[in-house]
Scaffold this motif. Structure first.
Motif: not given
Length: 193
Positions: A121-146
């Motif tokens: 992780i290079k910087d704060e923006e990269d960190f935030e992007n990675c957190c968003d990806y992690i926390d949205y991943n169950p939605v992306k995979h259709g495991l939940c709606e939110s």
């Protein structure tokens, strides 16, 4: 044989993806969750680091680790974690996937893909992007709606800390910038072929 190059930066923050062997969906079982939780707790006592974010899905998990100042040895931590979980869970899970000859020679089990994916992780923006990806991943995979409906995630802790609102990701498509398009290719690969 592929030549994998990893970046080793002391005290850095890394995003990781670890996939189960042949995408076997055992991680969200009670045995899998408890084994991983205990493994992380023991690992952090022996080789400290900060587990900044995590999302556990049935066949893979994403996480962000920040290593202590002067420490760059995340491979040793991964070896410990995967070995611990294998020793504590493999006999209880009774997976039907057979161990290949290659894995047998290396004394590997049928729980994990051999390799993991890592991103410095290079910087704060990269960190935030990675957190968003992690926390949205169950939605992306259709495991939940939110994200708020997925209980195997650090999302709830981050809501309590004020990082996210409880309704983040509800009725909205979250887009990710950067390298995440390549990550989806990794998630679908079978690294043991």
């Amino acid at each position: 044989m592929s030549n994998y190059r990893r970046l080793f930066v002391p005290g850095a923050t890394y995003f990781f993806t670890q996939v189960t062997y042949k995408r076997n969906p055992w991680l969200c079982t009670e045995i899998g969750r408890e084994g991983l939780r205990t493994g992380f707790q023991r690992l952090q006592k022996i080789y400290p680091f900060s587990l900044d974010a995590i999302a556990l899905l049935p066949d893979h998990f994403h996480c962000i680790w920040t290593l202590p100042e002067g420490d760059k040895n995340y491979p040793m931590r991964w070896r410990y974690l995967k070995s611990f979980v294998t020793r504590s869970c493999s006999h209880k899970l009774k997976l039907s996937t057979e161990v290949t000859l290659s894995r047998h020679k290396r004394k590997e089990s049928n729980l994990w893909q051999r390799r993991y994916w890592e991103h410095l992780i290079k910087d704060e923006e990269d960190f935030e992007n990675c957190c968003d990806y992690i926390d949205y991943n169950p939605v992306k995979h259709g495991l939940c709606e939110s994200p708020k409906y997925w209980k195997f995630s650090s999302f709830h802790r981050l809501v309590k800390q004020g990082v996210y609102s409880v309704d983040w990701g509800v009725n909205e498509l979250i887009k990710f910038s950067g390298y995440f398009g390549k990550m989806s290719n990794f998630e679908n690969c079978e690294s043991d072929q």
